[in-house]
Write a protein that holds these residues in place. Structure first.
Motif, short mmCIF file in Angstrom:
data_model
loop_
_atom_site.label_atom_id
_atom_site.label_comp_id
_atom_site.label_asym_id
_atom_site.label_seq_id
_atom_site.Cartn_x
_atom_site.Cartn_y
_atom_site.Cartn_z
N ILE A 194 -39.19 -77.32 59.50
CA ILE A 194 -38.92 -76.56 58.32
C ILE A 194 -39.83 -75.22 57.86
CG2 ILE A 194 -40.40 -78.07 56.77
CD1 ILE A 194 -38.35 -77.82 54.73
N PRO A 195 -38.98 -74.01 57.63
CA PRO A 195 -39.98 -72.80 57.40
C PRO A 195 -40.69 -73.11 56.35
CG PRO A 195 -37.61 -72.53 57.41
CD PRO A 195 -37.75 -73.86 57.48
N VAL A 196 -41.94 -72.43 56.15
CA VAL A 196 -42.83 -72.50 55.04
C VAL A 196 -43.00 -71.16 54.35
CG1 VAL A 196 -44.92 -73.41 54.13
CG2 VAL A 196 -43.89 -74.80 55.74
N GLY A 197 -42.74 -71.15 53.13
CA GLY A 197 -43.02 -69.71 52.44
C GLY A 197 -44.11 -70.25 51.08
N ASN A 198 -43.42 -70.47 50.00
CA ASN A 198 -43.97 -70.98 48.99
C ASN A 198 -44.37 -72.54 49.11
OD1 ASN A 198 -44.85 -69.28 46.79
ND2 ASN A 198 -43.08 -68.62 46.51
N ALA A 199 -43.84 -72.84 50.13
CA ALA A 199 -43.87 -74.43 50.33
C ALA A 199 -43.41 -75.49 49.38
CB ALA A 199 -45.46 -74.83 50.39
N GLY A 200 -42.18 -74.96 48.56
CA GLY A 200 -41.85 -76.11 47.79
C GLY A 200 -40.85 -76.80 48.33
N ASN A 201 -40.15 -76.15 49.68
CA ASN A 201 -38.99 -76.81 50.24
C ASN A 201 -39.66 -78.16 51.01
OD1 ASN A 201 -36.27 -77.15 50.36
ND2 ASN A 201 -36.16 -76.06 52.15
N ILE A 202 -40.91 -77.70 51.68
CA ILE A 202 -41.54 -78.78 52.30
C ILE A 202 -42.05 -80.15 51.45
CG2 ILE A 202 -43.67 -77.84 52.54
CD1 ILE A 202 -44.14 -79.00 55.43
N ALA A 205 -27.95 -68.00 60.79
CA ALA A 205 -28.99 -68.36 60.05
C ALA A 205 -29.68 -67.02 59.60
CB ALA A 205 -29.73 -69.52 60.18
N GLU A 206 -30.49 -66.91 58.64
CA GLU A 206 -31.23 -65.88 58.39
C GLU A 206 -32.77 -65.86 59.01
OE1 GLU A 206 -33.25 -65.03 54.66
OE2 GLU A 206 -31.93 -66.23 53.69
N PRO A 207 -33.44 -64.82 59.35
CA PRO A 207 -34.45 -64.93 60.11
C PRO A 207 -35.68 -65.88 59.46
CG PRO A 207 -33.83 -62.61 59.86
CD PRO A 207 -32.90 -63.22 59.14
N ALA A 208 -36.07 -66.11 58.31
CA ALA A 208 -36.73 -67.10 57.72
C ALA A 208 -36.22 -68.48 58.11
CB ALA A 208 -37.19 -66.96 56.35
N SER A 209 -35.18 -68.63 58.32
CA SER A 209 -34.65 -70.14 58.69
C SER A 209 -34.93 -70.20 59.84
CB SER A 209 -32.91 -70.13 58.67
OG SER A 209 -32.65 -69.77 57.18
N LEU A 239 -32.34 -75.30 58.23
CA LEU A 239 -31.78 -73.94 58.50
C LEU A 239 -31.38 -73.38 56.89
CD1 LEU A 239 -30.03 -73.65 61.59
CD2 LEU A 239 -32.27 -73.22 61.28
N THR A 240 -32.58 -72.67 56.30
CA THR A 240 -32.45 -72.69 54.85
C THR A 240 -31.65 -71.71 54.39
OG1 THR A 240 -34.42 -71.14 55.39
CG2 THR A 240 -35.05 -73.23 54.65
N GLY A 241 -31.34 -70.51 55.18
CA GLY A 241 -30.23 -69.54 54.53
C GLY A 241 -29.46 -69.05 55.59
N GLY A 264 -25.47 -69.45 49.45
CA GLY A 264 -26.06 -69.15 50.96
C GLY A 264 -27.44 -69.59 51.24
N SER A 265 -28.08 -70.30 50.25
CA SER A 265 -29.32 -70.94 50.65
C SER A 265 -29.61 -72.30 49.73
CB SER A 265 -30.46 -69.82 50.51
OG SER A 265 -30.78 -69.94 49.01
N PHE A 266 -30.57 -73.14 50.21
CA PHE A 266 -30.87 -74.15 49.79
C PHE A 266 -31.44 -74.09 48.17
CE2 PHE A 266 -35.08 -72.69 51.14
CZ PHE A 266 -35.93 -72.86 49.90
N LYS A 267 -31.82 -72.87 47.85
CA LYS A 267 -32.24 -72.48 46.73
C LYS A 267 -31.30 -73.09 45.44
CE LYS A 267 -35.98 -70.29 47.64
NZ LYS A 267 -35.74 -69.97 48.91
N ASP A 268 -30.04 -73.38 45.73
CA ASP A 268 -28.98 -73.79 44.79
C ASP A 268 -29.34 -75.06 44.51
OD1 ASP A 268 -27.84 -71.22 44.99
OD2 ASP A 268 -26.20 -72.16 46.52
N THR A 307 -38.13 -62.11 55.67
CA THR A 307 -38.58 -61.77 54.24
C THR A 307 -38.81 -62.98 53.31
OG1 THR A 307 -36.41 -61.13 53.85
CG2 THR A 307 -37.89 -59.46 54.29
N ALA A 308 -38.01 -64.09 53.57
CA ALA A 308 -37.98 -65.25 52.77
C ALA A 308 -39.28 -66.11 52.86
CB ALA A 308 -36.96 -65.96 52.76
N ILE A 309 -40.01 -65.88 53.91
CA ILE A 309 -41.16 -66.46 53.95
C ILE A 309 -42.58 -65.66 53.97
CG2 ILE A 309 -40.47 -68.74 54.86
CD1 ILE A 309 -41.31 -67.77 57.59
C1 LIG Z 1 -37.06 -69.74 49.64
C2 LIG Z 1 -36.61 -69.60 51.28
C3 LIG Z 1 -37.68 -70.18 52.18
C4 LIG Z 1 -38.87 -70.73 51.98
O1 LIG Z 1 -38.96 -71.79 51.21
P1 LIG Z 1 -40.12 -72.21 50.42
O2 LIG Z 1 -39.83 -73.35 49.59
O3 LIG Z 1 -40.80 -71.18 49.40
O4 LIG Z 1 -41.39 -72.56 51.28
C5 LIG Z 1 -37.09 -70.32 53.48
N1 LIG Z 1 -36.03 -69.73 54.04
C6 LIG Z 1 -35.18 -69.11 53.04
C7 LIG Z 1 -33.98 -68.78 53.49
C8 LIG Z 1 -35.56 -69.28 51.78
O5 LIG Z 1 -34.49 -68.69 50.87
#
Ligand SMILES: *Cc1c(COP(=O)(O)O)cnc(C)c1O
Length: 350
Positions: A183-191, A285-289, A315-317, A57-61, A238-240
């Motif tokens: 794109i959402p930015v949290g730890n900024a790995g995805n961007i 999508a989840e709020p962070a997305s 839409l990340t998750g 359910g998220s790009f982390k896969d 919460t994801a960001i």
């Molecule tokens: C991890 C995550 C993010 C943030 O991605 P980063 O690579 O940490 O910037 C955004 N949305 C979802 C749903 C995530 O799981």
């Protein structure tokens, strides 16, 4: 059978003949044309990349499949991570699939219900610590330094390598890179990973150009926008909810090299976009997305012209990750008796 990322993009990935090819069917996610939302901002080529359609359910896969394959290749039997949720969901599932043990450290009270459910069902050892994500990460890092376990947080270089394949898919589907990538930015790995993917595809002659990278942090967790560490990050997304991003400098580089921007969106804007996506596009999508769409709408309000442009929002998750947020921001069911006459009356049908 779905090929998976390692099989499909192996020419672009750091894999060798002895890297096990594992997959849960990650990647190859839908790129959906958002005609109705696009009309609101005068853009007839707005697309949503539905990363919530990945196996957990998220790009982390995307990153986790490669991180686990490389951990196996190195002979590791245990992986460890700190997480606000989706990293641990993904680590737990891929570790189970690969036959490795997963240890996940989560900040107490900060993990959405769906994500917590996943780590529990997949049989990870779950440690809930007093502290925020940044503190949980410090513990995981220190343990991985002193024991023979593989850290699978985004510090793990294979994570970003796997994640960059999302940029490849966007180009493969559109025939070139879009004008803008939101794109959402949290730890900024995805961007960081998308920017790497777009550049590599251009260098390989698969794309003619690279997009402007438009990153969005949550207002209460916006270290890059404010150019300082946020010690108590706060947001509904919460994801960001990250105060000191691991890939801070890489994100700044992606922004500057691409002629893009990193801005903050408020929780109100995030929730509005979250509801609009669900109600207008049928995408939950989840709020962070939703920060990516909140940011797009904000740029439009501020006068950026998207007509004739191609825009992709990541839409990340998946929205089901956080049912509490969904219910808190939705109307209650209407209580009515099962009598058709009573139902007709509620619906206003004559
Ligand atoms: C991890 C995550 C993010 C943030 O991605 P980063 O690579 O940490 O910037 C955004 N949305 C979802 C749903 C995530 O799981």
């Amino acid at each position: 059978m779905k090929q998976g990322l390692i099989g499909k993009y192996r020419a672009y990935l750091p894999v060798t003949g002895s890297t096990p090819v594992i997959t849960l069917g990650e990647g190859d996610t839908p790129l959906v044309h958002a005609a109705r939302l696009g009309r609101e901002i005068g853009c007839d080529q707005l697309f949503l990349k539905l990363e919530g359609c990945n196996p957990t359910g998220s790009f982390k896969d995307r990153g986790m499949v490669l991180a686990l394959a490389k951990a196996m290749e190195a002979g590791s039997t245990t992986v460890i991570c700190a997480s606000t949720g989706n990293t641990s969901s993904s680590a737990a599932a891929y570790a189970a699939h690969a036959g490795l043990r997963a240890v996940v450290i989560i900040p107490h009270g900060y993990v959405a219900l769906g994500k917590l459910t996943q780590v529990l069902v997949h049989g990870a050892v779950v440690l809930s610590v007093n502290g925020n994500f940044d503190e949980a990460l410090a513990s995981a890092r220190s343990l991985a330094d002193s024991y023979p376990v593989t850290l699978v947080n985004s510090i793990n270089p294979f994570r970003l390598e796997g994640q960059k394949t999302a940029a490849f898919e966007v180009v493969d589907e559109l025939g070139d890179a879009p004008d803008y990538l939101c794109i959402p930015v949290g730890n900024a790995g995805n961007i960081t990973a998308y920017w790497r993917g777009f550049r590599e595809y251009k260098a390989a002659g698969k794309a003619q150009r690279t997009p402007h990278m438009m990153g969005f942090e949550a207002l209460g967790a916006a270290p890059i926008v404010n150019d300082r560490v946020i010690t108590k990050p706060a947001t509904v997304a919460t994801a960001i909810r990250i105060g000191n991003p691991v890939n801070w400098q890489n994100a700044v580089r992606a922004r500057d090299e691409s002629g893009g921007t990193i801005q903050a969106v408020s929780d109100e804007e995030i929730i509005k976009a979250y509801q609009t996506l669900a109600a207008t596009e049928g995408v939950f999508a989840e709020p962070a997305s939703a920060a990516s769409v909140a940011g797009l709408l904000k740029l439009h309000r501020e006068g950026l012209d998207f007509s004739g442009k191609r825009v992709v929002c990541v839409l990340t998750g998946n929205g089901l990750k956080d049912p509490d947020a969904a219910i808190a921001h939705s109307p209650r069911p209407i209580e009515v008796s099962a009598d058709p006459a009573a139902i007709r009356e509620v619906l206003g049908w004559e």
